[in-house]
Enzyme design. Structure first.
Site, PDB file in Angstrom:
ATOM      1  N   ARG A 159     -12.520 -14.607  -2.480  1.00 30.34           N
ATOM      2  CA  ARG A 159     -11.705 -15.236  -1.426  1.00 30.34           C
ATOM      3  C   ARG A 159     -12.502 -15.951  -0.348  1.00 30.34           C
ATOM      4  NH1 ARG A 159      -7.118 -10.662  -0.674  1.00 30.34           N
ATOM      5  NH2 ARG A 159      -5.953 -11.184  -2.551  1.00 30.34           N
ATOM      6  N   ARG A 208      -2.715 -14.497  -2.716  1.00 27.47           N
ATOM      7  CA  ARG A 208      -2.972 -14.885  -1.320  1.00 27.47           C
ATOM      8  C   ARG A 208      -3.584 -16.303  -1.227  1.00 27.47           C
ATOM      9  NH1 ARG A 208      -1.354 -10.081   0.821  1.00 27.47           N
ATOM     10  NH2 ARG A 208      -2.245  -8.235  -0.124  1.00 27.47           N
ATOM     11  N   SER A 240       0.834  -1.208   0.000  1.00 25.53           N
ATOM     12  CA  SER A 240       0.000   0.000   0.000  1.00 25.53           C
ATOM     13  C   SER A 240       0.867   1.255   0.000  1.00 25.53           C
ATOM     14  CB  SER A 240      -0.886   0.033   1.253  1.00 25.53           C
ATOM     15  OG  SER A 240      -1.812  -1.012   1.212  1.00 25.53           O
ATOM     16  N   ASP A 262      -7.016  -8.181   4.076  1.00 23.91           N
ATOM     17  CA  ASP A 262      -6.134  -9.013   3.241  1.00 23.91           C
ATOM     18  C   ASP A 262      -5.599 -10.240   3.985  1.00 23.91           C
ATOM     19  OD1 ASP A 262      -6.517  -7.294   1.137  1.00 23.91           O
ATOM     20  OD2 ASP A 262      -4.714  -6.126   1.531  1.00 23.91           O
ATOM     21  N   ARG A 290     -13.354  -6.835 -11.573  1.00 23.88           N
ATOM     22  CA  ARG A 290     -13.654  -6.192 -10.284  1.00 23.88           C
ATOM     23  C   ARG A 290     -14.438  -4.893 -10.478  1.00 23.88           C
ATOM     24  NH1 ARG A 290      -8.175  -6.630  -6.909  1.00 23.88           N
ATOM     25  NH2 ARG A 290      -9.483  -5.736  -5.299  1.00 23.88           N
ATOM     26  N   GLY A 333      -5.859  -3.534  -7.937  1.00 25.54           N
ATOM     27  CA  GLY A 333      -7.041  -2.713  -7.643  1.00 25.54           C
ATOM     28  C   GLY A 333      -6.622  -1.373  -7.064  1.00 25.54           C
ATOM     29  N   SER A 387     -13.475   1.036   2.539  1.00 27.29           N
ATOM     30  CA  SER A 387     -12.500   0.808   1.474  1.00 27.29           C
ATOM     31  C   SER A 387     -11.510   1.966   1.385  1.00 27.29           C
ATOM     32  CB  SER A 387     -13.204   0.638   0.126  1.00 27.29           C
ATOM     33  OG  SER A 387     -12.268   0.822  -0.924  1.00 27.29           O
ATOM     34  N   GLN A 394      -9.221   2.157  -0.782  1.00 28.36           N
ATOM     35  CA  GLN A 394      -9.010   2.491  -2.192  1.00 28.36           C
ATOM     36  C   GLN A 394      -9.992   3.573  -2.627  1.00 28.36           C
ATOM     37  OE1 GLN A 394      -9.250  -1.276  -4.258  1.00 28.36           O
ATOM     38  NE2 GLN A 394      -7.253  -1.936  -3.531  1.00 28.36           N
ATOM     39  N   LYS A 443     -12.221  -9.387  -4.093  1.00 28.98           N
ATOM     40  CA  LYS A 443     -10.759  -9.259  -4.211  1.00 28.98           C
ATOM     41  C   LYS A 443     -10.237  -9.934  -5.482  1.00 28.98           C
ATOM     42  CE  LYS A 443     -10.463  -6.791  -0.604  1.00 28.98           C
ATOM     43  NZ  LYS A 443     -10.139  -5.379  -0.760  1.00 28.98           N
TER      44      LYS A 443
HETATM   45  C1  S3P Z   1      -5.656  -1.417  -0.191  1.00 28.43           C
HETATM   46  C2  S3P Z   1      -6.910  -1.459   0.322  1.00 28.43           C
HETATM   47  C3  S3P Z   1      -7.700  -2.689   0.463  1.00 28.43           C
HETATM   48  C4  S3P Z   1      -6.826  -3.931   0.323  1.00 28.43           C
HETATM   49  C5  S3P Z   1      -5.855  -3.828  -0.807  1.00 28.43           C
HETATM   50  C6  S3P Z   1      -4.931  -2.633  -0.614  1.00 28.43           C
HETATM   51  C7  S3P Z   1      -4.965  -0.111  -0.302  1.00 28.43           C
HETATM   52  O1  S3P Z   1      -8.707  -2.718  -0.526  1.00 28.43           O
HETATM   53  O2  S3P Z   1      -7.624  -5.076   0.170  1.00 28.43           O
HETATM   54  O3  S3P Z   1      -5.057  -5.001  -0.908  1.00 28.43           O
HETATM   55  O4  S3P Z   1      -3.734  -0.076  -0.461  1.00 28.43           O
HETATM   56  O5  S3P Z   1      -5.658   0.915  -0.217  1.00 28.43           O
HETATM   57  P1  S3P Z   1     -10.112  -1.948  -0.317  1.00 28.43           P
HETATM   58  O6  S3P Z   1      -9.792  -0.558   0.004  1.00 28.43           O
HETATM   59  O7  S3P Z   1     -10.838  -2.077  -1.616  1.00 28.43           O
HETATM   60  O8  S3P Z   1     -10.808  -2.684   0.792  1.00 28.43           O
END
Ligand code: S3P
Length: 439
Positions: A353, A399, A25, A322, A125, A97, A170, A172, A349
């Site tokens: 999962r 994973r 991240s 994760d 996705r 993602g 989320s 993201q 994901k």
């Molecule tokens: C992440 C946020 C998570 C996580 C991903 C990395 C990030 O996803 O599952 O592996 O770096 O912001 P979500 O924000 O969609 O839950």
């Protein structure tokens, strides 16, 4: 070389100090933010995985120079408006993602059409979760089949600030909107369910126009237009999501002990530690320090024979998202029935999962009850496997691969696990570290 991995025996006892790869991240965020900085940013211990390399390829296509070797990455930012590219640009987020969704927030002001593509897994996705709020700023999108990729974005130079309620937990979605807010005329307000807060911490460290109020169940984030980002030198700590595989390997092995050095233990990321402690595992953080707003420590853990089942509070879901797959192996060996709920996001994901977890557990003889957003795991402290197990067709989800390897090394049986290359997405050193422990 064959692209599958076989596990024939349980791992031998070990007592080791290890390091795992850099935080994914933080690595992706460092690349994206540095691409907009005024000046040259440098990172050490950047994760050299496909998701991060895809991020570097993307910013290069946006006209940003990058120099990369094993020890150091340099990004020559040209300022907040410094992207330069030809018409008909196509950017590939590959399997990531995080890259795909955060990037849209950065190019939301592009006057030309940009196409965003991804690999087979990413294309399936959901991108509507980010194009919905980004449309409100004034950008236009054409989504792919089932709201996935490829998509097209036509940005808007005159973006209006928005109010955005982020309900999924989320990071993201939240980060994508923070990035877009940095380009809008006025104050964007985000009411976000708790999730990892690396973007906010980096913005604060850089003194950008961001204010965060932490409430009990949500965060209130206010972002204003950013004119300049100073260069960002960063020493990336190790990834708790990668460390989690070795924490669980140690817990489930006999007479073993491990210390994992310099791991990012940001409180928004350590749901896995909280859950394992509730299940009876002793975990110690040593040499704690704060680095640029992030909390770092060495993690120490030992084999644990008496494991308790858990009715997992769903407020821990986002901070564990994760790690659930690997955590379910601990539940499989615990005494009693464990229950994990409100986990529909787990099926969103790199592969579905929650379904894969149930499939793997059933293959090893552990009973599960699966719904579309929950799983009950009927733990068996005497779990033993004496059969052949083949794991394949899991959309190359890194994973799923790593969880299967840990299951084989701790529960026994003969495993053939396909798509070994999948580890390159997030944790390229995974098998090398396993081999060193097994020497
Ligand atoms: C992440 C946020 C998570 C996580 C991903 C990395 C990030 O996803 O599952 O592996 O770096 O912001 P979500 O924000 O969609 O839950």
């Amino acid at each position: 070389m064959s692209n599958f991995f076989t596990v024939k025996k349980k791992i031998k006892s070990f007592d080791k100090i290890i390091s795992v790869d850099g935080d994914k991240s933080l690595s992706i965020r460092w690349v994206l933010i540095s691409s907009l900085a005024s000046g040259t940013s440098e990172a050490k211990n950047l994760l050299m995985s496909e998701d991060v390399l895809a991020s570097i390829k993307v910013i290069k296509k946006l006209g940003i120079k990058v120099k990369l070797n094993k020890k150091l990455c340099k990004i020559y930012g040209q300022g907040i408006s410094g992207y330069k590219y030809k018409k008909n640009l196509s950017l590939n987020a590959e399997n990531s993602g995080t890259l795909g969704r955060l990037l849209l927030g950065l190019i939301v002001n592009s006057p030309n059409i940009i196409k965003l593509t991804g690999d087979k897994s990413l294309s399936k996705r959901d991108f509507k979760r980010v194009t919905d709020p980004l449309s409100k700023f004034g950008a236009n999108f054409k989504l792919g089949i089932n709201n996935g990729l490829p998509l097209k974005i036509i940005g808007n130079k005159n973006l209006q600030p928005i109010f955005y309620k982020e309900n999924r937990g989320s990071a993201q979605c939240k980060s994508s909107v923070i990035f877009a807010g940095m380009r809008a005329n006025g104050e964007t307000i985000i009411r976000a369910k708790k999730s990892r807060n690396h973007t906010e911490l980096l913005c604060k460290y850089l003194n950008l126009q961001i204010k965060v109020k932490n409430k009990k169940n949500y965060d209130l984030i206010k972002v204003r237009k950013v004119k300049k980002i100073k260069k960002l030198n960063y020493n990336i700590p190790s990834d708790i999501s990668s460390a989690a595989f070795f924490i669980v390997l140690t817990i489930l092995s006999k007479n073993s002990k491990i210390t994992i050095r310099n791991v990012n233990i940001n409180p928004s990321r350590i749901g896995v530690i909280t859950i394992l402690k509730k299940m009876g595992v002793k975990i110690i953080f040593k040499n704690q320090k704060i680095y640029k707003g992030e909390k770092i420590a060495d993690i120490q853990v030992k084999s644990t024979s008496k494991l308790k089942s858990i009715n997992c509070p769903d407020k821990l879901n986002s901070g564990t998202i994760d790690e659930f797959l690997i955590l379910f192996l601990v539940a499989a060996k615990a005494n009693g029935i464990s229950y994990f709920k409100n986990l529909a996001e787990l099926n969103q994901k790199e592969s579905p999962r929650l379904k894969w977890a149930s499939k793997i557990l059933r293959l090893i003889g552990v009973k599960t009850i699966l719904t579309k957003d929950s799983i009950k795991i009927f733990g068996n402290p005497n779990i033993k496997i004496n059969k052949n197990i083949v794991i394949k067709d899991f959309l190359k989800d890194h994973r799923v691969f790593m969880t299967s390897v840990i299951a084989g090394l701790t529960f026994g049986g003969k495993w053939i696990i396909h798509d070994k290359d999948s580890i390159k997405t997030s944790f390229p050193s995974f098998l090398k570290i396993i081999n060193n422990l097994n020497k």
